[in-house]
Design an enzyme around this catalytic site. Structure first.
Site, PDB file in Angstrom:
ATOM      1  CG  LEU A  49      90.401  24.040   5.484  1.00 44.39           C
ATOM      2  CD1 LEU A  49      91.124  24.276   6.812  1.00 44.39           C
ATOM      3  CD2 LEU A  49      89.239  24.997   5.347  1.00 44.39           C
ATOM      4  CG  ASP A  50      91.000  27.333  -0.921  1.00 39.48           C
ATOM      5  OD1 ASP A  50      90.654  26.284  -1.472  1.00 39.48           O
ATOM      6  OD2 ASP A  50      90.312  28.367  -0.911  1.00 39.48           O
ATOM      7  CB  THR A  51      97.447  26.318  -0.696  1.00 35.84           C
ATOM      8  OG1 THR A  51      97.189  25.278  -1.635  1.00 35.84           O
ATOM      9  CG2 THR A  51      98.900  26.249  -0.249  1.00 35.84           C
TER      10      THR A  51
END
Length: 251
Positions: free
Chosen positions: A98-100
């Site tokens: 998952l992206d930041t």
């Protein structure tokens, strides 16, 4: 399976570092040092620097990832990672990323085979997200996303979108994708002129996020949830093989 994958599933180190161990002559199989990526099984005597290694018990976790954390174990830039929040004895890794700035459901395991199947495009495991945009998206764009839009990043973004609520300032939507390309959702909506304000994954395949888990909390999957994951990829594989046979037989 290949020796580097075997070492990874034994919890020794990452697959890439396992390759380095083999190349440097630190791995032996049945008493002989190997420098090649040979196939091994649980019946073989595999050792790293003379110490015998074996499969660890498989574990599966659900984690409610908060915003502001990356999903790698170590970051040269010193950014916060999810492993700063996890206190798990086994050497687990996330199934996908998952992206930041993306929050929500993240599954973690040491079961390399299951993780590989869940991430493989042919299984088309659905990931469902809830997002907020500071604009209103029209039905034409929703249909475009369903059919697939070509992005300047070299791939086609394809997803199902459902509007959940609309007010004067924002729109809440539900998004389903079946292949987690890098920043696919954010890039697609930005391309259409609707930058994502917030993004949260609420399900991965048959597993839905536990509403009792606060951001940063995690728990082990129960037996029923584990069975759901295993049966899901098994069923999808059988279904696709059946479809393939029908296509071949039908000419």
């Amino acid at each position: 399976m290949r020796i580097q994958k075997y070492l990874r599933m034994c919890g020794i180190t990452s697959r890439r570092k396992s390759e380095m161990l083999v190349k440097s002559g630190k791995v032996s199989v049945n008493g002989f040092v190997t420098y090649d990526y040979i196939d091994v099984s649980s019946e073989d005597d595999v050792r790293v620097e003379g110490k015998k290694v074996s499969f660890k018990s498989k574990v599966y976790y659900m984690f409610n990832k908060p915003r502001g954390y990356i999903t790698t174990k170590n970051d040269p830039q010193g950014r916060k990672t999810i492993f700063d929040l996890l206190n798990i004895e086994c050497d687990v890794f996330p199934i996908g990323r998952l992206d930041t700035d993306t929050e929500g459901l993240l599954l973690l395991t040491n079961d390399g085979d299951l993780a590989q199947k869940l991430l493989h495009p042919r299984y088309e495991v659905p990931r469902i997200y809830e997002a907020v945009i500071n604009s209103q998206i029209d039905n034409g764009q929703i249909e475009d996303l369903k059919g697939g839009i070509s992005l300047p990043y070299g791939y086609t973004a394809k997803m199902k979108v459902k509007i959940l609520s609309v007010d004067d300032k924002s729109t809440k939507i539900r998004i389903e994708i079946k292949e987690g390309k890098k920043r696919e959702i954010r890039r697609a909506f930005k391309f259409l002129g609707h930058p994502i304000v917030s993004l949260k994954r609420i399900s991965f395949g048959p597993i839905k996020i536990d509403s009792h888990l606060k951001a940063g909390e995690y728990r082990m999957l129960n037996d029923f949830e584990i069975k759901q994951l295993i049966e899901y990829v098994k069923t999808e594989n059988e279904t696709q093989n059946g479809s393939h046979r029908k296509t071949v037989e039908g000419g």
